[in-house]
Scaffold this active site. Structure first.
Site, PDB file in Angstrom:
ATOM      1  N   ARG A  55       0.846  -1.203  -0.134  1.00  0.00           N
ATOM      2  CA  ARG A  55       0.105  -0.039  -0.139  1.00  0.00           C
ATOM      3  C   ARG A  55       0.948   1.371   0.145  1.00  0.00           C
ATOM      4  O   ARG A  55       0.454   2.327  -0.740  1.00  0.00           O
ATOM      5  CB  ARG A  55      -0.987   0.142   1.066  1.00  0.00           C
ATOM      6  CG  ARG A  55      -2.178  -0.531   1.179  1.00  0.00           C
ATOM      7  CD  ARG A  55      -2.897  -1.195   2.288  1.00  0.00           C
ATOM      8  NE  ARG A  55      -1.798  -2.064   2.907  1.00  0.00           N
ATOM      9  CZ  ARG A  55      -1.546  -3.316   2.339  1.00  0.00           C
ATOM     10  NH1 ARG A  55      -2.750  -3.815   1.641  1.00  0.00           N
ATOM     11  NH2 ARG A  55      -0.656  -4.192   2.620  1.00  0.00           N
ATOM     12  N   THR A  56       1.735   1.476   0.868  1.00  0.00           N
ATOM     13  CA  THR A  56       2.428   2.587   0.959  1.00  0.00           C
ATOM     14  C   THR A  56       3.277   3.059  -0.276  1.00  0.00           C
ATOM     15  O   THR A  56       3.183   4.011  -0.653  1.00  0.00           O
ATOM     16  CB  THR A  56       3.259   2.697   2.423  1.00  0.00           C
ATOM     17  OG1 THR A  56       2.561   1.960   3.555  1.00  0.00           O
ATOM     18  CG2 THR A  56       4.103   4.025   2.726  1.00  0.00           C
TER      19      THR A  56
ATOM     20  N   HIS B 187       5.140   5.523  11.550  1.00  0.00           N
ATOM     21  CA  HIS B 187       4.473   5.532  10.345  1.00  0.00           C
ATOM     22  C   HIS B 187       3.608   6.693   9.983  1.00  0.00           C
ATOM     23  O   HIS B 187       2.227   6.467   9.939  1.00  0.00           O
ATOM     24  CB  HIS B 187       3.490   4.050  10.110  1.00  0.00           C
ATOM     25  CG  HIS B 187       3.454   3.722   8.649  1.00  0.00           C
ATOM     26  ND1 HIS B 187       3.585   4.630   7.564  1.00  0.00           N
ATOM     27  CD2 HIS B 187       3.016   2.560   8.121  1.00  0.00           C
ATOM     28  CE1 HIS B 187       3.164   3.914   6.676  1.00  0.00           C
ATOM     29  NE2 HIS B 187       2.955   2.747   6.726  1.00  0.00           N
TER      30      HIS B 187
ATOM     31  N   LYS C 165      25.873  -3.621  -0.779  1.00  0.00           N
ATOM     32  CA  LYS C 165      27.289  -3.523  -0.984  1.00  0.00           C
ATOM     33  C   LYS C 165      27.861  -2.736   0.201  1.00  0.00           C
ATOM     34  O   LYS C 165      28.866  -2.328   0.377  1.00  0.00           O
ATOM     35  CB  LYS C 165      27.777  -2.667  -2.008  1.00  0.00           C
ATOM     36  CG  LYS C 165      27.317  -3.380  -3.555  1.00  0.00           C
ATOM     37  CD  LYS C 165      27.645  -2.537  -4.658  1.00  0.00           C
ATOM     38  CE  LYS C 165      26.806  -2.843  -5.717  1.00  0.00           C
ATOM     39  NZ  LYS C 165      26.687  -1.713  -6.822  1.00  0.00           N
TER      40      LYS C 165
HETATM   41  N1   CP Z   1      -0.172   0.086   5.898  1.00  0.00           N
HETATM   42  C1   CP Z   1       0.785  -0.226   5.251  1.00  0.00           C
HETATM   43  O1   CP Z   1       1.867   0.346   5.781  1.00  0.00           O
HETATM   44  O2   CP Z   1       0.764  -1.303   4.266  1.00  0.00           O
HETATM   45  P1   CP Z   1       2.151  -1.671   3.512  1.00  0.00           P
HETATM   46  O3   CP Z   1       3.129  -2.275   4.528  1.00  0.00           O
HETATM   47  O4   CP Z   1       1.684  -2.620   2.520  1.00  0.00           O
HETATM   48  O5   CP Z   1       2.814  -0.574   2.882  1.00  0.00           O
END
Ligand code: CP
Length: 306
Positions: free
Chosen positions: A54-55, A132, A83
């Site tokens: 998603r992100t 996040h 590396k």
């Molecule tokens: N919600 C979220 O961060 O999903 P992803 O890990 O798929 O990006």
């Protein structure tokens, strides 16, 4: 020279800025054509040292819908990190090729290190079990669109509250609003860290802990489910013991309010049964859609374009 604005933690944004982003995202949803060229000739670098669906895809779609371009990598193994190149050097390189960077890294604090060296805005797209912030903006846009308010809400946070970075950032953001009450639903091993509880106490935010989802459900305006994250455990036996602690079924929703909303940052594993997807209160896929629009608003804001 203008100061570079980064987004490492949701605390980097004032309440006014968050609400501005939500307002712009609303406007983009209503008038996408007005924004389709705003990032023409701009480039976003997506540096993903940890897996994502998603992100990364929503950042990519966001930049494309603004008329910009995207470059980057989806796997640390395809970058020179293999590396031994440092995060700071990788980010310095990306700043030579792009106007803005979205970075995900498994190590907590990696975006802070990156921000010290960057010459273009950096967005933390998730750092380990830490923060996040763009998921939080996504969650806030979803709450705004579904509940039309940020105050006077009882929010149940369920699952892995210890390592759940989306939960930590959401608590941080929602604690700014009046009469928000958190019910923290987790097994004892995955309880919210003490520093988060201390933060809520200092702000006078009401919270309580509970182990049974069924006890909390009737009180909730929002149920925020989370996955028990295998990648955060040191010991597989602990993961296997805890992974199915909470499974939301249609039956368990029986006593829930008719206007409660069910959120989940996704990906889910077993914690929400597929049969729940048809319930009108389930809004986790809509939440993922909101992620694109709020990231469009954020890119414009950090680039100083709106
Ligand atoms: N919600 C979220 O961060 O999903 P992803 O890990 O798929 O990006």
């Amino acid at each position: 020279m203008n100061e570079i604005r980064n987004l490492i933690n949701i605390t980097d944004l004032s309440t006014e800025e968050i609400e501005h982003l939500v307002t712009v995202a609303d406007d983009i949803m209503a008038h996408p054509e007005a924004y389709q060229d705003m990032c023409a000739h701009k480039k976003l670098a997506t540096l993903f040292f940890e897996p994502s669906t998603r992100t990364r895809l929503s950042f990519t779609a966001a930049m494309m819908d603004l008329g910009g371009n995207v470059l980057g990598f989806a796997d640390a193994n395809s970058s020179s990190a293999t590396k031994g190149e440092s995060v700071a050097d990788t980010v310095t390189m990306a700043g030579c090729y792009a106007d803005i960077i979205a970075m995900r890294h498994p190590k907590e604090g990696a975006p802070v290190v990156a921000a010290r060296r960057t010459t273009v805005p950096i967005i933390n797209a998730g750092d380990g079990g830490h923060f996040h912030p763009t998921q939080t903006l996504t969650d806030l846009l979803t709450i705004h669109r579904k509940k039309s308010r940020f105050s006077h809400l009882t929010i149940g946070l369920c699952g892995d509250l210890m390592f759940g970075r989306t939960v930590h950032s959401l608590i941080e953001a929602m604690s700014r609003y009046e009469d928000v009450h958190f019910i923290l639903i987790s097994p004892p091993e995955l309880r919210l860290p003490d520093y988060m509880k201390e933060m809520m106490d200092q702000k006078g935010v009401l919270w309580e802990e509970c182990e049974k989802l069924e006890d909390a459900i009737p009180k909730l305006d929002i149920l925020y489910m989370t996955r028990v994250q295998k990648e955060r455990f040191f010991n597989e036996a602990d993961y296997i013991r805890l992974k199915d602690s909470y499974i939301l079924t249609r039956k368990k929703l029986g006593p829930a309010k008719a206007d409660m909303i069910i959120m989940h940052p996704l990906p889910r594993v077993n914690e929400i049964q597929v049969e729940v997807d048809d319930d009108p209160r389930a809004c986790y896929f809509y939440q993922a859609l909101c992620g694109k629009y709020i990231r469009m608003a954020l890119i414009l804001y950090l680039l100083g374009l709106k």
